[in-house]
Design a protein around this motif. Structure first.
Motif, PDB file in Angstrom:
ATOM      1  N   ARG A 184       5.397   2.568 -12.490  1.00 40.19           N
ATOM      2  CA  ARG A 184       4.800   2.254 -11.204  1.00 40.19           C
ATOM      3  C   ARG A 184       4.333   0.810 -11.207  1.00 40.19           C
ATOM      4  NH1 ARG A 184       3.613   6.845  -8.276  1.00 40.19           N
ATOM      5  NH2 ARG A 184       3.264   8.784  -9.409  1.00 40.19           N
ATOM      6  N   PRO A 185       4.357   0.178 -10.034  1.00 44.20           N
ATOM      7  CA  PRO A 185       3.804  -1.171  -9.983  1.00 44.20           C
ATOM      8  C   PRO A 185       2.296  -1.118 -10.254  1.00 44.20           C
ATOM      9  CG  PRO A 185       4.740  -0.511  -7.843  1.00 44.20           C
ATOM     10  CD  PRO A 185       4.772   0.677  -8.724  1.00 44.20           C
ATOM     11  N   ARG A 186       1.750  -2.229 -10.718  1.00 50.02           N
ATOM     12  CA  ARG A 186       0.317  -2.294 -10.990  1.00 50.02           C
ATOM     13  C   ARG A 186      -0.453  -1.937  -9.712  1.00 50.02           C
ATOM     14  NH1 ARG A 186      -2.855  -6.082 -13.952  1.00 50.02           N
ATOM     15  NH2 ARG A 186      -1.044  -7.350 -14.446  1.00 50.02           N
ATOM     16  N   SER A 213       0.820  -1.199   0.000  1.00 49.73           N
ATOM     17  CA  SER A 213       0.000   0.000   0.000  1.00 49.73           C
ATOM     18  C   SER A 213       0.865   1.263   0.000  1.00 49.73           C
ATOM     19  CB  SER A 213      -0.910  -0.022   1.222  1.00 49.73           C
ATOM     20  OG  SER A 213      -1.626   1.169   1.313  1.00 49.73           O
ATOM     21  N   PHE A 214       2.025   1.179   0.671  1.00 52.47           N
ATOM     22  CA  PHE A 214       2.956   2.316   0.686  1.00 52.47           C
ATOM     23  C   PHE A 214       3.351   2.704  -0.735  1.00 52.47           C
ATOM     24  CE2 PHE A 214       7.482   3.695   0.768  1.00 52.47           C
ATOM     25  CZ  PHE A 214       7.272   4.944   1.337  1.00 52.47           C
ATOM     26  N   LEU A 215       3.639   1.696  -1.561  1.00 45.89           N
ATOM     27  CA  LEU A 215       4.023   1.966  -2.949  1.00 45.89           C
ATOM     28  C   LEU A 215       2.811   2.293  -3.825  1.00 45.89           C
ATOM     29  CD1 LEU A 215       6.694  -0.825  -3.577  1.00 45.89           C
ATOM     30  CD2 LEU A 215       7.066   1.571  -2.968  1.00 45.89           C
ATOM     31  N   GLY A 216       1.662   1.718  -3.476  1.00 46.07           N
ATOM     32  CA  GLY A 216       0.478   1.882  -4.324  1.00 46.07           C
ATOM     33  C   GLY A 216      -0.290   3.165  -4.065  1.00 46.07           C
ATOM     34  N   TYR A 217      -0.048   3.791  -2.929  1.00 51.42           N
ATOM     35  CA  TYR A 217      -0.860   4.952  -2.566  1.00 51.42           C
ATOM     36  C   TYR A 217      -0.587   6.217  -3.403  1.00 51.42           C
ATOM     37  CZ  TYR A 217      -2.741   8.787   0.233  1.00 51.42           C
ATOM     38  OH  TYR A 217      -3.401   9.908   0.635  1.00 51.42           O
ATOM     39  N   PRO A 218       0.688   6.560  -3.685  1.00 51.35           N
ATOM     40  CA  PRO A 218       0.919   7.840  -4.384  1.00 51.35           C
ATOM     41  C   PRO A 218       0.084   8.066  -5.656  1.00 51.35           C
ATOM     42  CG  PRO A 218       2.987   7.010  -3.546  1.00 51.35           C
ATOM     43  CD  PRO A 218       1.964   5.922  -3.299  1.00 51.35           C
ATOM     44  N   PRO A 219      -0.059   7.067  -6.546  1.00 46.26           N
ATOM     45  CA  PRO A 219      -0.892   7.339  -7.731  1.00 46.26           C
ATOM     46  C   PRO A 219      -2.345   7.635  -7.386  1.00 46.26           C
ATOM     47  CG  PRO A 219       0.334   5.267  -7.991  1.00 46.26           C
ATOM     48  CD  PRO A 219       0.545   5.727  -6.588  1.00 46.26           C
ATOM     49  N   VAL A 220      -2.857   6.990  -6.332  1.00 40.00           N
ATOM     50  CA  VAL A 220      -4.245   7.257  -5.923  1.00 40.00           C
ATOM     51  C   VAL A 220      -4.322   8.651  -5.291  1.00 40.00           C
ATOM     52  CG1 VAL A 220      -6.162   6.471  -4.477  1.00 40.00           C
ATOM     53  CG2 VAL A 220      -4.670   4.792  -5.573  1.00 40.00           C
ATOM     54  N   ARG A 221      -3.318   8.971  -4.458  1.00 40.81           N
ATOM     55  CA  ARG A 221      -3.270  10.297  -3.810  1.00 40.81           C
ATOM     56  C   ARG A 221      -3.225  11.410  -4.856  1.00 40.81           C
ATOM     57  NH1 ARG A 221       2.343  10.922  -1.526  1.00 40.81           N
ATOM     58  NH2 ARG A 221       2.707  11.232  -3.753  1.00 40.81           N
ATOM     59  N   ASP A 222      -2.437  11.168  -5.927  1.00 36.92           N
ATOM     60  CA  ASP A 222      -2.229  12.210  -6.929  1.00 36.92           C
ATOM     61  C   ASP A 222      -3.281  12.205  -8.033  1.00 36.92           C
ATOM     62  OD1 ASP A 222       0.038  12.687  -5.466  1.00 36.92           O
ATOM     63  OD2 ASP A 222       1.399  11.635  -6.839  1.00 36.92           O
ATOM     64  N   ALA A 223      -4.188  11.235  -8.011  1.00 32.21           N
ATOM     65  CA  ALA A 223      -5.179  11.132  -9.086  1.00 32.21           C
ATOM     66  C   ALA A 223      -6.035  12.393  -9.131  1.00 32.21           C
ATOM     67  CB  ALA A 223      -6.060   9.900  -8.876  1.00 32.21           C
ATOM     68  N   ARG A 224      -6.366  12.807 -10.343  1.00 30.24           N
ATOM     69  CA  ARG A 224      -7.166  14.032 -10.536  1.00 30.24           C
ATOM     70  C   ARG A 224      -8.586  13.635 -10.899  1.00 30.24           C
ATOM     71  NH1 ARG A 224      -3.619  17.903 -12.719  1.00 30.24           N
ATOM     72  NH2 ARG A 224      -5.381  19.330 -12.764  1.00 30.24           N
ATOM     73  N   PRO A 225      -9.563  14.455 -10.476  1.00 33.96           N
ATOM     74  CA  PRO A 225     -10.940  14.146 -10.870  1.00 33.96           C
ATOM     75  C   PRO A 225     -11.078  14.174 -12.388  1.00 33.96           C
ATOM     76  CG  PRO A 225     -10.862  16.070  -9.382  1.00 33.96           C
ATOM     77  CD  PRO A 225      -9.448  15.686  -9.687  1.00 33.96           C
ATOM     78  N   ASN A 226     -11.851  13.254 -12.912  1.00 35.52           N
ATOM     79  CA  ASN A 226     -12.072  13.246 -14.357  1.00 35.52           C
ATOM     80  C   ASN A 226     -13.375  13.994 -14.661  1.00 35.52           C
ATOM     81  OD1 ASN A 226     -14.374  11.407 -14.554  1.00 35.52           O
ATOM     82  ND2 ASN A 226     -12.968   9.799 -13.874  1.00 35.52           N
ATOM     83  N   PRO A 227     -13.694  14.182 -15.950  1.00 36.48           N
ATOM     84  CA  PRO A 227     -14.895  14.969 -16.271  1.00 36.48           C
ATOM     85  C   PRO A 227     -16.160  14.488 -15.552  1.00 36.48           C
ATOM     86  CG  PRO A 227     -13.605  14.592 -18.254  1.00 36.48           C
ATOM     87  CD  PRO A 227     -12.930  13.816 -17.163  1.00 36.48           C
TER      88      PRO A 227
END
Ligand SMILES: [Zn+2]
Length: 371
Positions: free
Chosen positions: A211-213, A98-112
């Motif tokens: 990034r890892p899957r 989860s430590f490695l997997g969290y940054p992409p979720v944290r940085d995800a931007r809202p989509n339309p």
């Protein structure tokens, strides 16, 4: 919430459900308008993973309700909380991944689609939103819209009720001992401090973009990695009080875990007080979400689903279903709405309509996933 008027478009006559999917986008939007107007501002929205796919967040389940990644075995609640050496290993595995997997979720931007849903909330057409998503993207989109409304005497003119996150949120963690809450970013920093080797791995992923899957719960797939060296920080409040509680979990509902009773009651109350239900981007595979649709049907409230692929509610004959991408229909509707209405909220929405960001998932496999 103070509402002076609810924006409207001309009404269209009712249609048989079978015809809904075949409607051209413009007519589909007109149908949605009629539905929302009939809801008189008491429509509740229920959203799912399908709404977040365009933000690069993978859905657990594919079109047939199977895991979109067949090799993925999510960690189960009872494994995570087990007070044994085995449980300790499960927690190391979970938090390392989860430590490695969290940054992409944290940085995800809202989509339309997140922006469009926030627009329906802000306009008072459907102020209340229940989401199954734990990615914090609905709240981010709502902030985006609220911040673009000019402040009136230092106060924002409108408030929007809190979003009910049915399965929790990745933005916070808590300890099991006393439910002490902590922002995930803070805990992430503790994880980094105590695991410099893993921090290096995370920084490398940021640098290279490889990034890892990532799965939607912020867990990643790793093979050939020894988790036993990973240190899971204790709850800082418990530690300050002289206890060494190790069981810290994200505020998300795990497989095999029951819903937070308060959240469950809030969601059921929202349906009880709603005039109707608009379901967006979900196959309703989880019972906690399906139950809300069932309750609305039992209370004889109109239900309109806009989502692609089969859903658990397809067998309920009182549910109207439009097999379309929710974002497409919402956009067509809002385009028309901002053309024919005025006011500070409508202006804000017009400015924000193109602010959603489409991010492809890190790896594409098979058909578009819907949750
Ligand atoms: Zn604690």
């Amino acid at each position: 919430m103070v509402r002076i008027s609810i924006p409207t478009l001309p009404l269209t006559p009712p249609l048989p459900p079978s015809a809904l999917t075949k409607l051209p986008l413009k007519e589909a939007a007109a149908y949605l308008n009629t539905f929302l107007v009939k809801g008189k501002g008491k429509t509740v929205i229920l959203s799912g993973a399908g709404v977040s796919v365009d933000s690069g967040i993978r859905a657990y389940r594919g079109k047939e309700g199977h895991y979109s990644n067949p090799n993925y075995k999510p960690i189960l609640y009872h494994e995570l909380v087990e007070e044994t050496p085995r449980g300790e290993m499960f927690r190391k595995r979970y938090w390392a991944r989860s430590f490695l997997g969290y940054p992409p979720v944290r940085d995800a931007r809202p989509n339309p689609t997140h922006v469009y849903v926030a627009a329906l909330q802000l306009l008072g057409l459907a102020p209340n939103l229940i989401t199954q998503n734990v990615d914090n993207l609905h709240p981010k989109a709502r902030s985006l819209l609220l911040e673009s409304i000019p402040r009136n005497g230092g106060r924002r003119p409108h408030t929007v009720p809190p979003i009910v996150e049915l399965h929790g949120t990745l933005a916070k963690v808590h300890c099991l001992h006393a439910k002490h809450e902590q922002p995930r970013d803070e805990y992430q920093a503790q994880l980094a401090k105590m695991n410099p080797v893993w921090e290096e791995m995370a920084l490398e992923a940021e640098r290279t973009g490889v990034r890892p899957r990532t799965n939607p719960d912020g867990d990643v797939e790793l093979s050939g990695v020894d988790f036993s060296s990973f240190t899971v920080p204790p709850c800082t409040i418990c530690e300050g009080e002289g206890r060494k509680e190790r069981v810290v979990k994200p505020n998300v509902v795990f497989f095999g875990e029951t819903l937070n009773p308060k959240v469950k009651d809030e969601s059921l109350d929202l349906i009880a007080n709603a005039s109707q239900l608009l379901v967006l981007g979900t196959s309703l595979a989880t019972y906690s979400a399906y139950r809300l649709v069932k309750q609305a049907v039992e209370e004889e409230k109109p239900v309109l689903m806009i989502t692609t692929g089969p859903t658990r509610a397809d067998k309920l004959d009182k549910v109207d279903k439009m097999d379309k991408r929710a974002g497409d229909v919402l956009r067509a509707y809002l385009d028309e709405l901002v053309k024919t209405n005025t006011g500070p909220e409508v202006e804000a929405i017009r400015r924000c309509l193109d602010m959603g960001i489409v991010t492809p998932p890190p790896e594409v496999e098979g058909p578009r996933a819907e949750g």
